[in-house]
Design a protein around this motif. Structure first.
Motif, PDB file in Angstrom:
ATOM      1  N   MET A 133      50.091  44.017  52.316  1.00  0.00           N
ATOM      2  CA  MET A 133      50.094  42.587  52.002  1.00  0.00           C
ATOM      3  C   MET A 133      49.512  42.331  50.616  1.00  0.00           C
ATOM      4  O   MET A 133      50.029  41.504  49.857  1.00  0.00           O
ATOM      5  CB  MET A 133      49.302  41.822  53.061  1.00  0.00           C
ATOM      6  CG  MET A 133      49.927  41.861  54.440  1.00  0.00           C
ATOM      7  SD  MET A 133      49.078  40.817  55.638  1.00  0.00           S
ATOM      8  CE  MET A 133      49.472  39.193  55.018  1.00  0.00           C
ATOM      9  N   GLN A 134      48.443  43.051  50.276  1.00  0.00           N
ATOM     10  CA  GLN A 134      47.810  42.872  48.969  1.00  0.00           C
ATOM     11  C   GLN A 134      48.760  43.267  47.843  1.00  0.00           C
ATOM     12  O   GLN A 134      48.885  42.556  46.835  1.00  0.00           O
ATOM     13  CB  GLN A 134      46.533  43.717  48.898  1.00  0.00           C
ATOM     14  CG  GLN A 134      45.733  43.540  47.612  1.00  0.00           C
ATOM     15  CD  GLN A 134      45.102  42.171  47.502  1.00  0.00           C
ATOM     16  OE1 GLN A 134      44.481  41.702  48.443  1.00  0.00           O
ATOM     17  NE2 GLN A 134      45.263  41.521  46.359  1.00  0.00           N
ATOM     18  N   GLY A 137      51.481  40.702  47.615  1.00  0.00           N
ATOM     19  CA  GLY A 137      50.894  39.429  47.204  1.00  0.00           C
ATOM     20  C   GLY A 137      50.621  39.396  45.711  1.00  0.00           C
ATOM     21  O   GLY A 137      50.891  38.388  45.036  1.00  0.00           O
ATOM     22  N   ASP A 138      50.104  40.495  45.172  1.00  0.00           N
ATOM     23  CA  ASP A 138      49.845  40.584  43.730  1.00  0.00           C
ATOM     24  C   ASP A 138      51.152  40.489  42.939  1.00  0.00           C
ATOM     25  O   ASP A 138      51.218  39.826  41.895  1.00  0.00           O
ATOM     26  CB  ASP A 138      49.136  41.901  43.398  1.00  0.00           C
ATOM     27  CG  ASP A 138      47.704  41.937  43.924  1.00  0.00           C
ATOM     28  OD1 ASP A 138      47.172  40.864  44.275  1.00  0.00           O
ATOM     29  OD2 ASP A 138      47.129  43.042  44.002  1.00  0.00           O
ATOM     30  N   GLU A 141      52.388  36.864  42.898  1.00  0.00           N
ATOM     31  CA  GLU A 141      51.657  36.051  41.928  1.00  0.00           C
ATOM     32  C   GLU A 141      52.141  36.333  40.507  1.00  0.00           C
ATOM     33  O   GLU A 141      52.265  35.418  39.684  1.00  0.00           O
ATOM     34  CB  GLU A 141      50.153  36.331  42.032  1.00  0.00           C
ATOM     35  CG  GLU A 141      49.515  35.881  43.341  1.00  0.00           C
ATOM     36  CD  GLU A 141      49.468  34.373  43.475  1.00  0.00           C
ATOM     37  OE1 GLU A 141      49.575  33.679  42.443  1.00  0.00           O
ATOM     38  OE2 GLU A 141      49.326  33.883  44.609  1.00  0.00           O
ATOM     39  N   LEU A 160      59.096  37.689  49.598  1.00  0.00           N
ATOM     40  CA  LEU A 160      57.800  38.337  49.807  1.00  0.00           C
ATOM     41  C   LEU A 160      57.598  38.670  51.278  1.00  0.00           C
ATOM     42  O   LEU A 160      57.224  39.800  51.632  1.00  0.00           O
ATOM     43  CB  LEU A 160      56.682  37.415  49.320  1.00  0.00           C
ATOM     44  CG  LEU A 160      55.251  37.755  49.772  1.00  0.00           C
ATOM     45  CD1 LEU A 160      54.746  38.981  49.035  1.00  0.00           C
ATOM     46  CD2 LEU A 160      54.308  36.578  49.553  1.00  0.00           C
TER      47      LEU A 160
END
Length: 371
Positions: A133-134, A137-138, A141, A160
């Motif tokens: 997820m990280q 997520g990055d 962004e 995503l």
């Protein structure tokens, strides 16, 4: 005699090993102000029970004297005195060994920038899901900040979610035989074929197969998943007065079947602004709206309150099983709101995901069936 002494010594050693007291502790960098930590135990139904509560001293905390022969799931709540609310919920798995939580708070102390949980194989596996997820997520962004992606936030977010699901499913099959992967494959089962669910189920040991989640997966892998073009299958659920209602009761009618929940904000907006309008406009045109709540058993009162707030006067039913409801799984529900338009012959003709206040596509599709 020597053999007897040896057996006694081994027994004493084993008892001591089982009774060694362990701890759950942590250190939070960047913490300013007064905070408390609550430790809750999570049961197989997802319900939480408070075990203990302590103050954070010098950015650190420790729950001592923990001991369990069985793996336990806990939730740590980090509560800010100044904000008077919980700023973070941290899920941890306790496998009768020490667990340490290392966290870094943001400047305003309103959330954690990073959290790492160490201690035990299950916490390592959980970190694997979090890392997926990280990573995405990055990347989300980064793409969102690009000038060419201005106004494309919704489409980027949907991509995503899909990428996260694909990577998490792959991770599940790499690390299959554990409670966390079992929980996640149930959550993602609407995106997985029944043959693949069967393959995964066969990788589980007997303890996991006989667990509550193992039994849920056993039932889910047998479900015929429905899609646009399929005939619906009869099912029953209960309304707020506990009256059982079968969908077959509405045979020959146009059915708008919507999956929602009391905690879903877009669902409330859709109930109040779109479905209420559709209901008033078409209630005498052989149309029935069925709102199917994905609240859980302990949230029946919230379902009742939300229904009153949204002024739901049409059919409103639930089996109060959340996303693990077999009906939800049969309709491949992975997010809500999610609606299905069913024609007079009982065939699913359209599926509508999410709620767009500027889009009247549901009403236009209903008009096609009426004409």
């Amino acid at each position: 005699m020597k053999a007897l002494i040896f057996i006694i010594l081994i027994s004493i050693s084993s008892c001591k090993t089982e009774n060694i007291e362990k701890s759950i502790s942590g250190n939070f960098t960047g913490m300013n102000g007064e905070f408390s930590i609550t430790l809750d135990s999570i049961d197989s139904d997802g319900k939480s029970f408070k075990i203990d509560s302590i103050r954070v001293i010098n950015n650190s905390f420790e729950f001592k004297n923990l001991r369990s022969k069985k793996t336990k799931k806990y939730q740590i709540k980090v509560i800010s005195d100044s904000l008077k609310r919980t700023i973070s919920y941290i899920t941890i798995w306790f496998e009768n060994e020490d667990v340490f939580i290392d966290g870094l708070l943001n400047k305003e102390n309103t959330y954690f920038d990073t959290i790492k949980v160490k201690g035990g194989k299950l916490n390592e596996i959980q970190a694997g899901f979090s890392n997926i997820m990280q990573k995405h997520g990055d990347e989300f962004e980064r793409k969102l900040a690009l000038p060419e992606n201005k106004g494309k936030g919704d489409s980027l977010f949907k991509k995503l979610v899909k990428l996260i699901e694909i990577d998490q499913i792959n991770f599940i099959y790499l690390k299959p035989n554990n409670e966390i992967s079992l929980e996640n494959i149930i959550r993602l089962s609407s995106q997985i074929s029944n043959d693949s669910l069967e393959l995964y189920y066969n990788l589980l040991d007997s303890n996991l197969k006989s667990s509550k989640n193992g039994e849920i997966l056993f039932e889910q892998k047998k479900l015929d998943k429905l899609k646009v073009g399929d005939y619906i299958q009869n099912f029953t659920a209960r309304d707020l007065n506990n009256k059982e209602i079968a969908i077959s009761k509405f045979k020959g009618k146009i059915i708008l079947l919507d999956f929602w929940a009391s905690w879903c904000m877009p669902c409330h907006e859709q109930n109040q602004k779109e479905f209420s309008k559709i209901y008033e406009k078409f209630k005498d045109e052989n149309l029935v709206i069925i709102s199917y709540s994905l609240d859980k058993k302990d949230a029946k009162e919230k379902w009742k309150e939300a229904s009153k707030k949204d002024n739901i006067t049409w059919v409103n039913i639930s089996n109060l099983k959340g996303f693990n409801d077999p009906i939800s799984r049969q309709y491949n529900i992975s997010s809500i709101p999610n609606s299905f338009l069913i024609n007079q012959k009982g065939i699913i003709v359209k599926s509508f995901k999410d709620y767009n206040p500027d889009n009247e596509v549901i009403e236009s599709e209903i008009l096609k069936l009426i004409k």
